[in-house]
Design an enzyme around this catalytic site. Sequence first.
Site, short mmCIF file in Angstrom:
data_model
loop_
_atom_site.label_atom_id
_atom_site.label_comp_id
_atom_site.label_asym_id
_atom_site.label_seq_id
_atom_site.Cartn_x
_atom_site.Cartn_y
_atom_site.Cartn_z
N SER A 1 0.79 -1.23 0.00
CA SER A 1 0.00 0.00 0.00
C SER A 1 0.83 1.28 0.00
O SER A 1 0.33 2.33 -0.37
CB SER A 1 -0.94 0.00 1.20
OG SER A 1 -0.18 0.02 2.39
N HIS B 1 -5.70 -4.80 -2.04
CA HIS B 1 -5.53 -3.62 -2.91
C HIS B 1 -5.54 -4.02 -4.39
O HIS B 1 -4.93 -3.32 -5.21
CB HIS B 1 -4.22 -2.89 -2.58
CG HIS B 1 -4.30 -2.00 -1.38
ND1 HIS B 1 -5.02 -0.82 -1.35
CD2 HIS B 1 -3.78 -2.14 -0.14
CE1 HIS B 1 -4.91 -0.25 -0.16
NE2 HIS B 1 -4.17 -1.04 0.60
N LYS C 1 -12.65 -2.25 0.30
CA LYS C 1 -11.94 -1.30 -0.58
C LYS C 1 -12.70 -1.18 -1.91
O LYS C 1 -13.69 -0.47 -1.97
CB LYS C 1 -10.48 -1.75 -0.74
CG LYS C 1 -9.72 -1.60 0.57
CD LYS C 1 -8.23 -1.80 0.45
CE LYS C 1 -7.52 -1.37 1.73
NZ LYS C 1 -7.11 -2.50 2.58
C1 LIG Z 1 -6.99 -2.97 3.98
C2 LIG Z 1 -6.24 -4.23 4.13
C3 LIG Z 1 -6.63 -5.21 5.04
C4 LIG Z 1 -7.75 -4.99 6.02
O1 LIG Z 1 -8.99 -5.11 5.39
P1 LIG Z 1 -10.30 -4.85 6.26
O2 LIG Z 1 -11.36 -5.61 5.53
O3 LIG Z 1 -10.51 -3.37 6.25
O4 LIG Z 1 -10.05 -5.38 7.62
C5 LIG Z 1 -5.93 -6.39 5.07
N1 LIG Z 1 -4.87 -6.61 4.26
C6 LIG Z 1 -4.45 -5.67 3.38
C7 LIG Z 1 -3.28 -5.97 2.50
C8 LIG Z 1 -5.12 -4.46 3.29
O5 LIG Z 1 -4.69 -3.55 2.42
#
Ligand SMILES: *Cc1c(COP(=O)(O)O)cnc(C)c1O
Length: 403
Positions: free
Chosen positions: A190, A218, A249
């Site tokens: 990220s 992502h 997301k």
């Molecule tokens: C955003 C993210 C998470 C967490 O996801 P949630 O559903 O918001 O708990 C886990 N792993 C990665 C790589 C992320 O970018």
Amino acid sequence: MAVQERVRTHYQGILDEIKKANLYKEERFIHSPQGADIVVEYPVHSKLKEVVNFCANNYLGLSSHPALIEAAKIALFERGFGLSSVRFICGTQDSHKVLERKIADFVGMEDAILYSSCFDANGGVFEALLGEEDALISDELNHASIIDGIRLCKAERRRYKHADMIDLEHQLNEAQNKRFRMIVTDGVFSMDGDVAKLDEITRLAEKYDAILLVDDSHATGFVGKTGRGTHEHHGVMGKVDIITTTFGKALGGAAGGCVTGPKIFIDLLRQRSRPYLFSNTLSPVVVGATIKAIELISESTALRDKLDENARYFRRRIRAAGFEIKEGFHPIVPIMIGDAALVQKMARELYAEGIYVVGFFFPVVPKGTARIRVQLSAAHESHHIDKAVEAFTKVGKQLGVIK
Ligand SMILES: *Cc1c(COP(=O)(O)O)cnc(C)c1O
């Protein structure tokens, strides 16, 4: 001193340290639905301001999409608001099974299991599948939820340097005496928007007889020609054993996550995975709208294509304006500034110009690599991007970041 007072002094000291290190996070309040144009209250001066949002994970612009809102309403009326149960007691509706089928098919896996979040999915997957006889080999920049999930697991823990295939191979070699080896990586990281080298990682997994888990939070929905994820991008669909991902997301952004993979793993997770067994089921509202999100992106690649175009357009224009960016194709575009104080100043000035972006600096990223992270969305139109580039150019010149 009474314990309450000592406690207060202790924690106040910690909070003060966080503030002194410039790491205290102030939340801003959004007074509108999520989208490209949002209304934001900045609590410091509590004024409402209309800004263009460039820091959401709303990659496909589905967070407030009319089709999802409609699907959520239908689900609300037909299946209710909450289930007040975990899945295995009385918290599984027909729609939960539909969503599991849809997400498994979309990412090209045999089966899927839902969690309240991908944080929970990663928290529950390792401990349930691996034990002392096994080894976990994890990229050092993996998401916090992977790090925590690995902590809960009794398997031997190994970390390899970020994206370093020589180090990964070394770790695999060292773990050859173990029963099972599992390589764990984020699909997209990220902070840089860089993609795991799944072509090479799948080759090493085969060579050293390792299971491969990819967290595609992502990527699911928009990376790869039809948005299946980083395995599609690298042409290795069928070679990744387990994919965890989020619905929080690109897929509507409400809540929820999942583990997808061979049915045998998924069956065992339903029996053993603690966040699945001991935490409430996903709301029917979220389930109904997320099903709709997956249907939309299965029928057409229009949204991921638009996102791709937006990312290309922004990358091209911001580079032409004289900024240094991390090269790539992902809608995460880090604009490299270097100095932490400068980054914070720049983010503030951009906000004043109506562009909402976030700066990252040490210890979130290495010293000297402070950056502003811009995230594109299919909700952006070219005028939003033009406005951002103009604001970046103006502020960049004022602060001497570009000439
Ligand atoms: C955003 C993210 C998470 C967490 O996801 P949630 O559903 O918001 O708990 C886990 N792993 C990665 C790589 C992320 O970018």
